[in-house]
Scaffold this motif. Structure first.
Motif, short mmCIF file in Angstrom:
data_model
loop_
_atom_site.label_atom_id
_atom_site.label_comp_id
_atom_site.label_asym_id
_atom_site.label_seq_id
_atom_site.Cartn_x
_atom_site.Cartn_y
_atom_site.Cartn_z
N LEU A 1 -3.03 11.58 -14.75
CA LEU A 1 -2.45 10.93 -13.22
C LEU A 1 -3.45 10.25 -12.45
N LEU A 2 -3.44 9.19 -11.95
CA LEU A 2 -4.12 8.71 -10.89
C LEU A 2 -3.29 8.45 -9.66
N ASP A 3 -4.21 8.60 -8.62
CA ASP A 3 -3.80 8.11 -7.35
C ASP A 3 -3.89 6.82 -6.96
N VAL A 4 -2.73 6.06 -6.80
CA VAL A 4 -2.66 4.61 -6.66
C VAL A 4 -2.05 4.19 -5.38
N SER A 5 -2.53 3.02 -5.08
CA SER A 5 -1.91 2.15 -3.65
C SER A 5 -1.02 1.14 -4.56
N VAL A 6 0.13 1.12 -4.37
CA VAL A 6 0.81 0.01 -4.99
C VAL A 6 1.37 -1.04 -3.78
N ALA B 1 -11.21 7.63 -3.87
CA ALA B 1 -11.25 7.70 -2.53
C ALA B 1 -10.36 8.82 -1.86
N LYS B 2 -9.20 9.10 -2.60
CA LYS B 2 -8.40 10.35 -2.17
C LYS B 2 -9.16 11.76 -2.30
N ALA B 3 -10.21 11.79 -3.31
CA ALA B 3 -10.99 12.88 -3.48
C ALA B 3 -11.99 13.23 -2.63
N ASN C 1 0.84 -1.44 -0.03
CA ASN C 1 0.10 -0.13 0.01
C ASN C 1 0.91 1.22 -0.01
N PHE C 2 1.83 1.41 -0.80
CA PHE C 2 2.55 2.55 -1.20
C PHE C 2 2.02 3.26 -2.01
N LEU C 3 1.51 4.67 -1.43
CA LEU C 3 0.64 5.62 -1.89
C LEU C 3 1.51 6.43 -2.91
#
Length: 677
Positions: A268-273, A298-300, A256-258
């Motif tokens: 650009l997407l916010d992702v959890s890696v 979810a970030k929004a 879960n590296f953001l």
């Protein structure tokens, strides 16, 4: 006859499993072991739908007693085959079958199951049974948990899975040759995963992309196979480079590296890696499997939540600040009003006192801006003629800024709007002042008003209803707005001016006021340069009210008034002001004292003036208890807060009037006669 409760190799050999799965993924396991490691339940059914094989996970769900029973008896508790039985689909000739159903564990818990069936064939190709994967998808049916809970849960699972994989490496090497048959199931699980998954070797060359990856990021496997994953172009300068370098070198999993990652179109997407390194059949590191969870939405939502919290805190702060600050201003205003009443002559001191009153009004205006921004204050809503308001504001502003040439273009028969005229005046003056700062050497200010009908294409982004609106535009010939700050100019306390020229509240309060009136405010640059502000306010069917101007003279009285306020300075000054107007005053510094005085002098007291926020017993409780004593009581709420929240609630309970501190002697004299007459 009931078969063994474990899956034997002859059964595995009977499965028709594709042989074209690359061994480079490195999971050398029998089908049974691999599925057990993946924590997937599995049944083997014969042609009569009896359970003849069951793995550990299936026993956890349906119990060991399921062996020998029909699947529909155990899972669905029915006497006949389920309507959408995936095994029946296979027996009817389909390549595979799938269905989702609510089921009950042997322990009585309810869960949702995704059933996936594939045929079991003998060496002659005849279907002898079905292999059914029983996948618990209960979590997918529940509401999504908050992002942090997902992250912590997934992190723990990755750590545990990594530990399990490390402990199983030796066993995987021994079972490598048999893993080819299990890889088709492994691949189907990856293909069914909701998260985007990519598998690549230690050099970064892509080996596999699942459908979710292609859908999320836009690239297809043939475009990238054997090439570097575009998501990691320039990764050496990326904040995640150290994490992936550590993963490649030590095998330490990433959980879960953001971060942000681009799509093929450049979005650009916010992702959890989350990522883990896998080994080949000899136990040597072979590549990396990486999961990308899109958390942009979810970030929004999280940002919206924090923004709402910020404005709620700002509203609380603004309310308290307005109350305390307005009490101080009340002391200044009261003293100035009494001195003006005493002097009653022209001269230097009179002008100084009038200047003090102007400064008090400026301070009160500042607190009103805070309240309008953070608490949605709308004090006096009534039908307003925007033509008259615009001309009046332009005329008043033009008298103070002779160097600015104002073009005012009102429209005939403009629709009315239901609004607080004072707040709309504040919005216009804020925009005028903002324009003046952009034209320090003078310039032109163009004002226009017109009736418009807005469609959903304009109103929908602002969550407004389409329909009739009155449009006002304020355009200047100044330097315009830097496009880089367009999305910030309505933020509280944001300003490009020097500290001594602006507080950063003008445009923010204008935005808050228009928003609280159900309107829309837009900012940009005009075609000829200069800033352009566009305001839309919902039109009303009601006719505008004509204001009746009262003469500028004090209205005297002789009644008896009970004054309740916990601030002694305010209490003393207000008492003196009312006595100078001819009234007899009882004063109380607390709610309890006010009740005692009213009880002792009931029948003599004509009006009660009370504050809203007091220690011990607040204004709302004081009013309710006074009303219980005398249902016909006349009361005036006087507070440093605005007419919102608690104040509005007190008025709804029957309080006859409201006056906001600080008030002048003239204002209180008029208010008292309005209530007492």
């Amino acid at each position: 006859m009931v078969k063994s409760d474990t899956f034997q190799h002859p059964l595995l050999n009977s499965l028709s499993i594709p042989e074209d799965i690359s061994p480079s993924i490195g999971l050398g396991a029998t089908l049974t072991d691999l599925i057990d490691v993946m924590d997937i339940a599995m049944w083997e059914l014969d042609r009569d739908y009896r359970v003849v094989g069951s793995n550990r996970k299936a026993k956890e769900i349906y119990g060991a007693a399921a062996l020998g029973q029909c699947c529909y008896q155990v899972a669905a508790r029915l006497d006949t085959i389920c309507e959408d039985c995936p095994a029946q689909m296979v027996f009817d000739g389909q390549a595979s079958g799938r269905s989702e159903r609510r089921r009950t564990r042997v322990t009585g818990e309810t869960l949702f199951i995704d059933h996936i069936a594939t045929p079991i064939k003998d060496k002659d190709g005849r279907i002898t049974g079905a292999l059914v994967l029983i996948i618990d998808i209960t979590k997918h049916k529940e509401q999504e948990q908050e992002l942090i809970a997902h992250r912590n849960d997934f992190e723990q699972r990755v750590v545990e899975r990594t530990r399990d994989l490390q402990e199983s490496q030796e066993r995987y090497r021994q079972l490598y040759e048999e893993s080819k048959r299990g890889q088709s199931l492994y691949l189907s699980l990856l293909n069914a995963a909701a998260d985007a998954i990519a598998i690549y070797d230690l050099e970064g060359s892509v080996q596999y992309l699942n459908p979710s990856f292609c859908q999320t990021f836009g690239w297809q496997l043939p475009q990238l196979q054997g090439k570097t994953l575009p998501l990691f172009d320039g990764a050496e300068s990326d904040a995640s480079a150290r994490e992936f370098r550590c993963l490649r070198e030590t095998g330490q999993a990433i959980s879960n590296f953001l971060t942000k990652r681009p799509t093929k179109e450049g979005k650009l997407l916010d992702v959890s890696v989350s990522a883990a390194r896998y080994a080949d059949h000899c136990g040597q590191p072979a590549g990396i499997i990486c999961s990308f969870r899109d958390v942009t939405e979810a970030k929004a939502l999280e940002l919206q939540f924090y923004s709402a919290q910020k404005f709620e805190a700002l509203g609380t702060m603004a309310g308290g600040l307005a109350h305390d600050f307005n009490n101080l201003l009340m002391g200044i205003q009261g003293s100035a009003s009494l001195l003006l009443l005493d002097l009653q002559t022209s001269g230097k001191n009179i002008e100084k006192l009038k200047n003090i009153e102007r400064y008090v009004r400026q301070g009160e205006s500042l607190t009103r801006q805070l309240l309008a921004l953070a608490r949605g204050d709308r004090r006096t809503v009534k039908p307003v003629d925007l033509n008259a308001l615009l001309v009046e504001c332009a005329t008043m502003f033009g008298q103070t800024r002779k160097e600015i040439f104002i073009h005012c273009h009102p429209q005939q028969q403009v629709w009315t709007v239901e609004a607080d005229a004072g707040q709309l005046e504040q919005v216009l003056l804020n925009l005028f002042v903002n324009a003046a700062h952009a034209m320090p050497g003078g310039g032109e200010l163009s004002l226009q008003i017109e009736n418009v009908c807005l469609g959903e294409e304009i109103t929908s982004p602002y969550k407004r209803q389409p329909g009739r609106y009155v449009k006002m535009t304020v355009a200047d010939s100044g330097c315009g707005i830097d496009p880089q700050i367009l999305d910030k100019i309505f933020d509280p306390f944001f300003t490009t001016k020097d500290k001594d020229r602006g507080t950063g509240l003008g445009l923010a309060s204008a935005y808050g006021i228009i928003n609280n009136h159900g309107g829309i405010i837009q900012a940009g640059n005009g075609p000829q340069g200069g800033a352009l502000f566009t305001l839309f306010l919902p039109a009303s069917e009601k006719a505008a009210l004509q204001e009746r101007r009262l003469p500028d003279e004090f209205l005297l009285g002789s009644e008896t008034i009970l004054l309740v306020d916990d601030e002694e300075m305010v209490l003393d000054l207000t008492s003196e002001m009312l006595q100078r107007l001819g009234y007899t005053i009882f004063s109380a510094t607390s709610g309890a004292e006010a009740l005692k005085i009213y009880r002792e002098h009931q029948g003599r007291i004509d009006l009660v003036i009370f504050d809203m926020i007091m220690p011990g017993m607040g204004g709302a409780e004081v009013f309710q208890r006074l009303k219980a004593m005398d249902n016909g009581i006349k009361a005036l709420l006087s507070t440093g807060y605005s007419l919102a929240d608690q104040a509005a609630e007190i008025l709804n309970q029957g309080c006859q009037g409201f006056i906001q501190k600080p008030f002048t002697l003239l204002a209180i004299s008029r208010k008292l006669r309005e209530l007492l007459d």
